[in-house]
Design an enzyme around this catalytic site. Structure first.
Site, PDB file in Angstrom:
ATOM      1  N   GLY A  71     -21.766 -15.147  98.021  1.00 10.84           N
ATOM      2  CA  GLY A  71     -21.899 -15.097  96.674  1.00 10.84           C
ATOM      3  C   GLY A  71     -23.076 -16.421  96.331  1.00 10.84           C
ATOM      4  CD  GLU A  72     -22.911 -21.127  99.103  1.00 13.58           C
ATOM      5  OE1 GLU A  72     -23.654 -21.385  99.806  1.00 13.58           O
ATOM      6  OE2 GLU A  72     -21.633 -21.831  99.390  1.00 13.58           O
ATOM      7  CG  ASP A 202     -18.175 -12.422  61.945  1.00 11.96           C
ATOM      8  OD1 ASP A 202     -19.299 -12.842  61.618  1.00 11.96           O
ATOM      9  OD2 ASP A 202     -17.850 -12.226  63.161  1.00 11.96           O
ATOM     10  CE  LYS A 225     -14.540 -12.144  63.584  1.00 13.27           C
ATOM     11  NZ  LYS A 225     -15.186 -12.197  64.595  1.00 13.27           N
ATOM     12  NE  ARG A 227     -12.380 -13.987  67.429  1.00 13.37           N
ATOM     13  CZ  ARG A 227     -12.868 -12.882  68.098  1.00 13.37           C
ATOM     14  NH1 ARG A 227     -11.920 -12.275  68.918  1.00 13.37           N
ATOM     15  NH2 ARG A 227     -13.986 -12.380  67.944  1.00 13.37           N
TER      16      ARG A 227
END
Length: 344
Positions: A71-72, A202, A225, A227
């Protein structure tokens, strides 16, 4: 060329030693002969490069980006950048960590290759939502990412519709936050009537909704909103007259879609017409987000390509408005030493 905040005099001396400048030019402070910036692209923004090339007149330089089995990331420049300005077009889109490290690696490569100045155009800035701790024992990732970007050698950051204006405060280098609102508003103008209303899902999106409303000459409604968890929200109040109106719900990004879905429910209960239009700059689209929006009754979705759109629901195919002209215009202004204020 861009103004260089550090190291420019050293480069002028190097240029003079190589015979690129006369001694008189060095003493008078005249810069090296103009050379076009080098345009590089991270793998998350390759879809924008061709359009930016056509509009800006710059050429995408050869750069190999590879990943090892573990993954590097590995980056190799196949063209020289010594003494030249470099523009890296690289969104830190999901997977955010992979693309962030890739951006840092490209910048470090250019710094070690003696680029005159490195500008990062980051259409989508990952971790922008992590701008405070809220009293908890948590990191401020936006601040950490800013430090990493500076340390990699980037001297100027350009982003688009960053989630929070506080992002700029984490940097000690210039930051320009451009807006995709004008191009998205133009794209949606002919698809809504004069009786529509722009809705903020929101309080945080109120300023954004106000900009859309001004561009479309429509009123604004605000969903309040609360959360309740990472992906669970509740809208308990709608401020503004939406009864009998079609709503245009606008936000800077869509991730899970939970906020939009809850806003659609609350607006419908407040008397709004069904099937609202949803507009967002960044199509983050977590798994099942589009299906969730379609289930809520969204039939029209407009996004930009700051992130390459991926995935569609059978009942909901996003319309995409490209930000390539905006990016190319910004690069043109920077190349000419101009201001980006009119694009913000």
């Amino acid at each position: 060329m861009f103004a260089d905040s550090g190291g420019w005099l050293r480069r002028l001396r190097q240029a003079a030693m190589r015979g690129m400048l006369s001694a008189g030019s060095l003493e008078s402070g005249v810069a090296m002969p103009d050379m076009p910036p080098v345009l590089l692209a991270g793998s998350a923004s390759v879809h924008l490069v061709a359009a930016v090339e056509r509009t800006s007149g710059l050429r995408h330089a050869a750069c190999a980006i590879e990943r090892f089995p573990d993954g590097e990331v590995s980056v190799r420049l196949d063209e020289g950048v010594r003494g030249r300005d470099v523009i890296i077009l690289a969104a830190t889109a999901p997977p955010v960590n992979d693309h962030l490290v890739e951006l840092l690696a490209i910048a470090d490569t250019c710094r070690r290759a003696d680029a005159a100045r490195i500008v990062a155009v980051i259409p989508y800035f990952g971790y922008a939502r992590s701008d405070r701790r809220d009293g908890r024992r948590t990191p401020i990732m936006a601040s950490l990412v800013a430090m990493l970007i500076e340390r990699a050698g980037i001297g100027h950051v350009v982003t688009i519709d960053a989630h929070t204006p506080a992002l700029e405060g984490f940097f000690r280098i210039p930051v320009d936050n451009l807006s995709a609102v004008p191009l998205l508003a133009r794209a949606i103008r002919d698809r809504v009537g004069d009786h529509a209303v722009v809705a903020a899902p929101d309080l945080g999106a109120t300023r954004l909704a106000t900009r859309y409303a001004a561009a479309l000459q429509l009123p604004v409604a605000i969903c309040h909103k609360r959360r309740m968890g990472g992906a669970e929200v509740s809208v308990e109040l709608v401020t503004g007259d939406v009864r009998g109106r079609r709503c245009i719900i606008v936000d800077d990004m869509i991730s899970t879609g939970a906020t939009i879905v809850e806003s659609v429910r609350a607006l419908r209960e407040a008397g709004a017409e069904p099937e609202p239009v949803v507009v967002a700059t960044h199509a983050v689209f977590a798994p099942s987000a589009l299906e969730r929006l379609a289930d809520a009754g969204v039939r029209e979705l407009l996004v930009s390509d700051t992130i390459e759109p991926r995935g569609t629901a059978a009942r909901l195919v996003p319309t995409v408005a490209s930000i390539a002209p905006l990016v190319a215009t910004a690069i043109g202004h920077l190349t000419a030493g101009g201001s980006l204020r009119e694009l913000a």
